[in-house]
Design an enzyme around this catalytic site. Structure first.
Site, short mmCIF file in Angstrom:
data_model
loop_
_atom_site.label_atom_id
_atom_site.label_comp_id
_atom_site.label_asym_id
_atom_site.label_seq_id
_atom_site.Cartn_x
_atom_site.Cartn_y
_atom_site.Cartn_z
N TYR A 121 0.85 -1.19 0.00
CA TYR A 121 0.00 0.00 0.00
C TYR A 121 0.89 1.24 0.00
CZ TYR A 121 -3.62 3.34 0.91
OH TYR A 121 -4.48 4.40 0.77
N GLN A 183 -10.70 0.15 1.44
CA GLN A 183 -11.18 -0.67 0.31
C GLN A 183 -10.01 -1.34 -0.41
OE1 GLN A 183 -11.74 2.50 0.85
NE2 GLN A 183 -11.41 3.80 -0.93
N ASN A 206 -3.15 6.02 6.43
CA ASN A 206 -3.85 6.74 7.49
C ASN A 206 -4.62 5.77 8.39
OD1 ASN A 206 -6.15 6.05 6.09
ND2 ASN A 206 -6.48 8.08 5.22
N SER A 229 7.32 9.19 11.97
CA SER A 229 8.79 9.13 12.03
C SER A 229 9.35 9.68 13.34
CB SER A 229 9.39 9.96 10.91
OG SER A 229 8.97 9.45 9.70
N GLN A 251 13.20 14.99 10.23
CA GLN A 251 12.11 14.07 10.55
C GLN A 251 10.88 14.80 11.06
OE1 GLN A 251 12.45 10.68 9.50
NE2 GLN A 251 13.97 12.04 8.61
N HIS A 254 8.05 15.47 8.59
CA HIS A 254 7.23 14.39 8.03
C HIS A 254 5.75 14.52 8.39
CE1 HIS A 254 9.38 11.35 5.86
NE2 HIS A 254 10.40 11.41 6.70
N GLU A 319 13.27 5.08 16.40
CA GLU A 319 13.31 4.54 15.04
C GLU A 319 14.69 4.83 14.43
OE1 GLU A 319 10.92 6.74 12.28
OE2 GLU A 319 10.74 5.06 10.89
N HIS A 320 15.10 6.11 14.48
CA HIS A 320 16.43 6.50 13.98
C HIS A 320 17.24 7.11 15.11
CE1 HIS A 320 13.55 7.30 10.60
NE2 HIS A 320 14.40 6.50 9.98
N ASP A 353 17.26 7.34 4.58
CA ASP A 353 15.90 7.40 4.02
C ASP A 353 15.91 7.08 2.53
OD1 ASP A 353 14.52 7.97 6.28
OD2 ASP A 353 14.25 10.11 5.87
N GLU A 407 1.85 -36.82 27.88
CA GLU A 407 0.83 -35.82 27.54
C GLU A 407 -0.54 -36.45 27.37
OE1 GLU A 407 2.18 -33.50 24.16
OE2 GLU A 407 3.56 -32.38 25.43
N HIS A 412 -0.54 -40.65 19.35
CA HIS A 412 0.81 -40.20 18.99
C HIS A 412 1.81 -41.33 19.26
CE1 HIS A 412 -1.04 -36.24 19.14
NE2 HIS A 412 0.09 -35.66 18.78
N1 LIG Z 1 5.42 5.52 8.65
C1 LIG Z 1 5.76 5.78 7.41
O1 LIG Z 1 6.80 5.38 6.93
C2 LIG Z 1 4.81 6.59 6.55
C3 LIG Z 1 5.19 6.90 5.26
C4 LIG Z 1 4.30 7.59 4.45
C5 LIG Z 1 3.05 7.94 4.95
N2 LIG Z 1 2.70 7.64 6.21
C6 LIG Z 1 1.34 7.98 6.71
O2 LIG Z 1 0.41 7.74 5.71
C7 LIG Z 1 -0.70 8.59 5.89
C8 LIG Z 1 -1.12 9.18 4.57
O3 LIG Z 1 -2.44 9.56 4.73
P1 LIG Z 1 -3.38 10.03 3.53
O4 LIG Z 1 -4.73 10.20 4.13
O5 LIG Z 1 -2.76 11.17 2.83
O6 LIG Z 1 -3.35 8.84 2.49
P2 LIG Z 1 -3.83 7.32 2.60
O7 LIG Z 1 -3.49 6.73 1.28
O8 LIG Z 1 -3.32 6.65 3.80
O9 LIG Z 1 -5.42 7.39 2.72
C9 LIG Z 1 -6.24 7.88 1.70
C10 LIG Z 1 -7.54 7.08 1.71
O10 LIG Z 1 -8.17 7.20 2.98
C11 LIG Z 1 -9.54 6.90 2.79
N3 LIG Z 1 -10.40 7.83 3.54
C12 LIG Z 1 -10.24 9.16 3.67
N4 LIG Z 1 -11.27 9.66 4.39
C13 LIG Z 1 -12.08 8.63 4.70
C14 LIG Z 1 -13.30 8.51 5.45
N5 LIG Z 1 -13.89 9.57 6.00
N6 LIG Z 1 -13.85 7.28 5.57
C15 LIG Z 1 -13.26 6.19 5.03
N7 LIG Z 1 -12.10 6.26 4.32
C16 LIG Z 1 -11.53 7.46 4.17
C17 LIG Z 1 -9.84 7.04 1.33
O11 LIG Z 1 -10.18 5.81 0.82
C18 LIG Z 1 -8.55 7.51 0.70
O12 LIG Z 1 -8.32 6.88 -0.54
C19 LIG Z 1 -0.29 9.62 6.92
O13 LIG Z 1 -0.95 9.31 8.12
C20 LIG Z 1 1.21 9.45 7.03
O14 LIG Z 1 1.68 9.73 8.32
C21 LIG Z 1 3.56 6.96 7.01
N1 LIG Z 2 11.93 8.79 7.37
C1 LIG Z 2 10.83 8.00 6.84
C2 LIG Z 2 10.64 6.76 7.70
O1 LIG Z 2 10.63 7.04 9.01
C3 LIG Z 2 11.04 7.51 5.45
C4 LIG Z 2 11.12 8.55 4.39
C5 LIG Z 2 10.67 8.48 3.11
N2 LIG Z 2 11.00 9.62 2.50
C6 LIG Z 2 11.63 10.37 3.34
N3 LIG Z 2 11.72 9.73 4.49
ZN LIG Z 3 12.31 10.71 6.33
#
Ligand SMILES: NC(=O)c1ccc[n+]([C@@H]2O[C@H](COP(=O)([O-])OP(=O)(O)OC[C@H]3O[C@@H](n4cnc5c(N)ncnc54)[C@H](O)[C@@H]3O)[C@@H](O)[C@H]2O)c1
Ligand SMILES: N[C@H](CO)Cc1c[nH]c[nH+]1
Ligand SMILES: [Zn+2]
Length: 422
Positions: A121, A183, A206, A229, A251, A254, A319-320, A353, A407, A412
């Site tokens: 994803y 979905q 999300n 992050s 970081q 982010h 994490e880092h 990264d 047992e 067995h």
């Molecule tokens: N930890 C990591 O390495 C890392 C890296 C990149 C992104 N992230 C996280 O990913 C997330 C990206 O979020 P985003 O929202 O931009 O994209 P996303 O792709 O996670 O979510 C988008 C989808 O959320 C769904 N959605 C939105 N509102 C909704 C509702 N009310 N009901 C049901 N479904 C709903 C929709 O289907 C939409 O396509 C952020 O929270 C970010 O912190 C984490």
């Molecule tokens: N620092 C993030 C993970 O914690 C990864 C990332 C992607 N692009 C930039 N940074």
């Molecule tokens: Zn980063």
């Protein structure tokens, strides 16, 4: 940034988000609707949440070609070089199957088999990272996974970000779908007319994505629920103030829930970094996000000694971790908990990264105490191999049968004894 004097017992552990009752209900409904109505449900949720009605969910060759027009030659060269470094590093993680033969003819071993199919994803919005495509797809390929599927929510024009498409195409990923949210996770877990199910789902997203991953766990495997992050910088008075401030902000930008912490025995350094962070924030395009992250999850911890600072780092289990001290290598042995350890002033966190080779998908929320970053291991499974020869079984049958009876499992015991009935 707040400056605090500490000894140890510090924690950046945030609670893992479990969403509201309403969000949990919405995710359950989305999953059951996708199971019942397949592609049509995917299209109607995409229209509802992403604002675009798609005729076809799969990314076409034309879309990939168009994406290449929007990525510069230089960017393409950088993606290719990063991919090479990442592949080279992950090749070293590859495990071989093994088998040993004993003198009595017994053979024991472990067979490594790649997963058949995995789904990645890729979140939408500003968090669509081509680097994360490389970090997830390459270990899967090194492991030998045959079918790699990517899904990501489309933008209003019905396409995916060019960088994501180009990174995927450079790695030879052919199956890319324009579906996001819960979905997409439901489709990967249960399948629809267009999307065949996978065995394991990877990648952040999300709250809807996270809840859906938790819900389908069991039907398929999942990687982890990654949090925002985190960076911890461990520094002494020899470190460069501007470099520390810049790395903390790398970081903090982010996510509003990202965390950036300096741990140091030097109050002079602490004061200087706090003021430098303020200065550097002024020109950051993502200033608002970084300010909010630093206000809620940023800190400067000042300890009496460097040894205490190391203990604080272990408590945080970040994490880092960046080590910017006079002799960073000498501290390595004392660091027990960190997802990735960056040693010395030329190992700035973004080196990891994007480019160095180790994976940037790492344990967050203090889970580095007991877990590791994404690796080739997460894309394979291990089957044990047992071959007992007749003399080996004859010699041990009595012991095995006795253990079974201990047992209370008579069948067995008899299964083993059956071989030697007179
Ligand atoms: N930890 C990591 O390495 C890392 C890296 C990149 C992104 N992230 C996280 O990913 C997330 C990206 O979020 P985003 O929202 O931009 O994209 P996303 O792709 O996670 O979510 C988008 C989808 O959320 C769904 N959605 C939105 N509102 C909704 C509702 N009310 N009901 C049901 N479904 C709903 C929709 O289907 C939409 O396509 C952020 O929270 C970010 O912190 C984490
Ligand atoms: N620092 C993030 C993970 O914690 C990864 C990332 C992607 N692009 C930039 N940074
Ligand atoms: Zn980063």
């Amino acid at each position: 940034m707040k400056i605090e004097r500490v000894k140890s017992r510090v924690s950046l552990r945030r609670t893992i988000e479990s969403g509201t009752e309403e969000q949990r209900r919405a995710v359950l409904e989305i999953i059951s609707t996708v199971r019942a109505r397949g592609d049509e449900a995917l299209k109607s949720y995409t229209e509802k949440f992403d604002g675009v009605r798609l005729d076809s969910l799969r990314v076409t060759n034309e879309e990939i070609e168009a994406a290449y027009q929007n990525v510069s030659e230089e960017a393409l060269r950088i993606i290719r070089e990063a991919a090479e470094n990442i592949r080279d590093y992950h090749e070293r993680q590859k495990r071989e199957s093994w088998i040993i033969a004993k003198e009595d003819g017994t053979m024991l071993g472990q067979k490594i088999t790649p997963l058949d199919a995995v789904g990645l994803y890729v979140p939408g919005g500003t968090a669509a990272y081509p680097s994360s495509v490389l970090m997830n797809v390459i270990p899967a390929q090194v492991a030998g996974v045959k079918r790699i599927v990517i899904t990501s929510p489309p933008n209003k024009n019905g396409t995916l970000p060019a960088g994501v498409l180009v990174a995927a195409s450079e790695l030879g990923v052919k199956e890319i779908y324009k579906v996001g949210g819960a979905q997409a996770i439901a489709a990967l877990a249960y399948g629809t007319e267009t999307i065949r199910p996978v065995d394991k789902i990877f990648g952040p997203g999300n709250i809807y994505v996270a809840l859906a991953k938790r819900e389908v766990f069991g039907q398929v495997a999942i990687d982890m629920i990654a949090g925002p992050s985190e960076i911890v910088v461990l520094a002494d008075e020899t470190a460069n103030v501007n470099e520390i401030a810049a790395d903390l902000l790398s970081q903090a930008e982010h996510d509003e829930r990202a965390s950036a912490i300096l741990v140091t025995p030097s109050m002079k350094l602490a004061l200087a970094v706090a003021s430098e962070v303020k200065k550097q924030l002024e020109t950051l395009p993502r200033k608002a996000i970084a300010v909010s992250a630093l206000e809620n999850y940023g800190a400067i911890y000042v300890t009496e000694t460097l040894a205490e600072a190391v203990e604080v780092v272990n408590e945080l289990a970040p994490e880092h971790l960046e080590v910017m001290t006079a002799e960073p290598m000498q501290l390595l042995g004392q660091i027990r908990h960190a997802g990735a350890i960056f040693l010395g002033r030329f190992s700035s966190e973004p080196v990891g990264d994007y480019f160095a080779g180790p994976n940037h998908v790492l344990p967050t929320n203090g889970t580095a105490r007991f877990s590791s970053g994404l690796s080739v291991d997460e894309f394979v499974k291990k089957s044990s191999i047992i071959f007992y020869s007749e003399p080996a079984l004859q010699r041990n049958a009595g012991k095995i049968a006795a253990f079974a009876r201990l047992e209370g499992l008579e069948a067995h015991a008899r299964a083993v004894e059956e071989r030697f009935k007179k």
